[in-house]
Design an enzyme around this catalytic site. Structure first.
Site, PDB file in Angstrom:
ATOM      1  N   THR A  95       1.569  -4.331  -2.262  1.00 29.18           N
ATOM      2  CA  THR A  95       1.196  -3.364  -1.246  1.00 29.18           C
ATOM      3  C   THR A  95      -0.307  -3.446  -1.036  1.00 29.18           C
ATOM      4  OG1 THR A  95       0.807  -1.611  -2.863  1.00 29.18           O
ATOM      5  CG2 THR A  95       3.047  -1.827  -2.021  1.00 29.18           C
ATOM      6  N   PRO A 137      -0.001   1.639  -7.597  1.00 28.09           N
ATOM      7  CA  PRO A 137       0.260   0.644  -8.639  1.00 28.09           C
ATOM      8  C   PRO A 137      -0.296  -0.744  -8.330  1.00 28.09           C
ATOM      9  CG  PRO A 137       2.265   1.143  -7.395  1.00 28.09           C
ATOM     10  CD  PRO A 137       1.239   2.145  -6.969  1.00 28.09           C
ATOM     11  N   ASP A 185       5.385  -4.731 -15.187  1.00 26.77           N
ATOM     12  CA  ASP A 185       4.033  -4.663 -14.645  1.00 26.77           C
ATOM     13  C   ASP A 185       3.521  -6.082 -14.414  1.00 26.77           C
ATOM     14  OD1 ASP A 185       1.244  -4.517 -14.302  1.00 26.77           O
ATOM     15  OD2 ASP A 185       1.089  -2.712 -15.519  1.00 26.77           O
ATOM     16  N   ASP A 239      11.409  -6.515  -2.252  1.00 27.11           N
ATOM     17  CA  ASP A 239      12.362  -6.591  -1.143  1.00 27.11           C
ATOM     18  C   ASP A 239      13.076  -7.933  -1.091  1.00 27.11           C
ATOM     19  OD1 ASP A 239      10.785  -8.473   0.599  1.00 27.11           O
ATOM     20  OD2 ASP A 239       9.392  -6.806   0.627  1.00 27.11           O
ATOM     21  N   ASP A 295       2.761 -10.683  -3.719  1.00 26.44           N
ATOM     22  CA  ASP A 295       3.307  -9.948  -2.574  1.00 26.44           C
ATOM     23  C   ASP A 295       3.193  -8.461  -2.899  1.00 26.44           C
ATOM     24  OD1 ASP A 295       4.694  -8.850  -0.514  1.00 26.44           O
ATOM     25  OD2 ASP A 295       6.628  -9.752  -1.005  1.00 26.44           O
ATOM     26  N   GLN A 312       5.699   5.583  -6.729  1.00 27.82           N
ATOM     27  CA  GLN A 312       5.330   5.753  -5.328  1.00 27.82           C
ATOM     28  C   GLN A 312       6.432   6.461  -4.556  1.00 27.82           C
ATOM     29  OE1 GLN A 312       4.657   1.608  -4.412  1.00 27.82           O
ATOM     30  NE2 GLN A 312       6.587   1.072  -5.360  1.00 27.82           N
TER      31      GLN A 312
END
Length: 275
Positions: free
Chosen positions: A157, A162, A137, A86, A155, A31
């Site tokens: 996107t 992906p 993955d 994050d 958590d 990404q």
């Protein structure tokens, strides 16, 4: 000259933020990653042009992923986070003394790397000895795990790139099998203003797998529409049956024992999505 970033949340609507400077930009194998310093929200992480987290409002999302599930399960010793590179969800999980070990699996190691560098207040607990960080993955990791975790948190996107497989029924079935007999999972499930069909589908899929399925909401200013949903699937324990006086006192900025229950009181148009 002023510099502004705009996230186009639909074809005809977006949000915009004034930028002080670009800290880093890179196309990873998965990404487009950007780290920006904004005037209003501090450092901001973007993936494929979408706001993932900011220093100012990150606590809402990370607390609401972690604490409702951990305060519903009576003994959440083994916790898995899929995505979340994050580190914010991990930071919140570690506030619970009952948690013995956290495994974080994120497919993109660059998210972890640059979060540590530019978002240390969020990613600062990834080095904790109770944490194992894997660049892998998450979909395939779940498929191999059997009755291994007490709580699983997704958590991810939004369902593009992906993360697209992390919103499929087969993934939720894999989560069910990766959980112990009293296990709970929670996933972010986008917003009801622009993604009503997605929420409706996820609710239907999870209900066909988990005996207890709940939707709850939180206000996150930098996410599309500001109103965000989370879906919880539980094999045994209902978050609405938790005893409020048994919720442990931990340091938070958004989540409270009262909000634990209030978050499940849905606006009518959102409630209609789960009926």
């Amino acid at each position: 000259m002023e510099l502004w970033f705009t996230e186009k949340q639909t074809q005809s609507f977006g949000i915009t933020a004034k930028i002080k400077r670009t800290l880093h930009t890179e196309r990873t194998p998965y990404q487009k990653l950007d780290m920006l310093e904004t005037e209003e929200f501090g450092n901001m992480l973007l993936l494929d042009g979408m706001v993932m987290t900011t220093e100012r409002d990150e606590f809402v999302y990370h607390e609401m992923v972690a604490h409702p599930a951990l305060n519903t399960h009576p003994n959440p010793e083994e916790v898995l986070v899929v995505g979340g590179g994050d580190g914010g969800v991990v930071r919140e999980i570690l506030k619970h003394d009952k948690v013995k070990h956290v495994t974080l699996v994120d497919i993109d190691g660059k998210v972890i790397e640059y979060s540590k560098q530019y978002l240390p207040s969020i990613a600062g607990k990834l080095e904790d000895p109770r944490v194992t960080v894997l660049v892998d993955d998450g979909f395939m990791y779940i498929a191999k795990a059997k009755q291994q975790f007490d709580v699983i948190m997704v958590d991810s996107t939004e369902p593009v790139g992906p993360a697209v497989h992390l919103f499929e029924k087969g993934f939720y079935q894999g989560i069910y099998e990766a959980l112990k007999p009293e296990g709970i999972f929670v996933a972010q499930t986008d917003n009801p203003w622009f993604k009503a069909d997605l929420i409706r589908k996820v609710q239907q899929d999870v209900r066909e797998i988990f005996p207890i399925t709940r939707l709850y909401v939180a206000n996150i200013p930098t996410y599309p529409s500001g109103l965000w949903t989370f879906t919880m699937g539980s094999k045994t324990y209902d978050p609405l049956q938790v005893q409020k006086d048994e919720i442990p006192a931990i340091e938070t900025k958004y989540y409270t024992p009262e909000l634990h229950f209030a978050a499940f009181a849905l606006p009518k148009f959102v409630l209609d999505l789960v009926k």
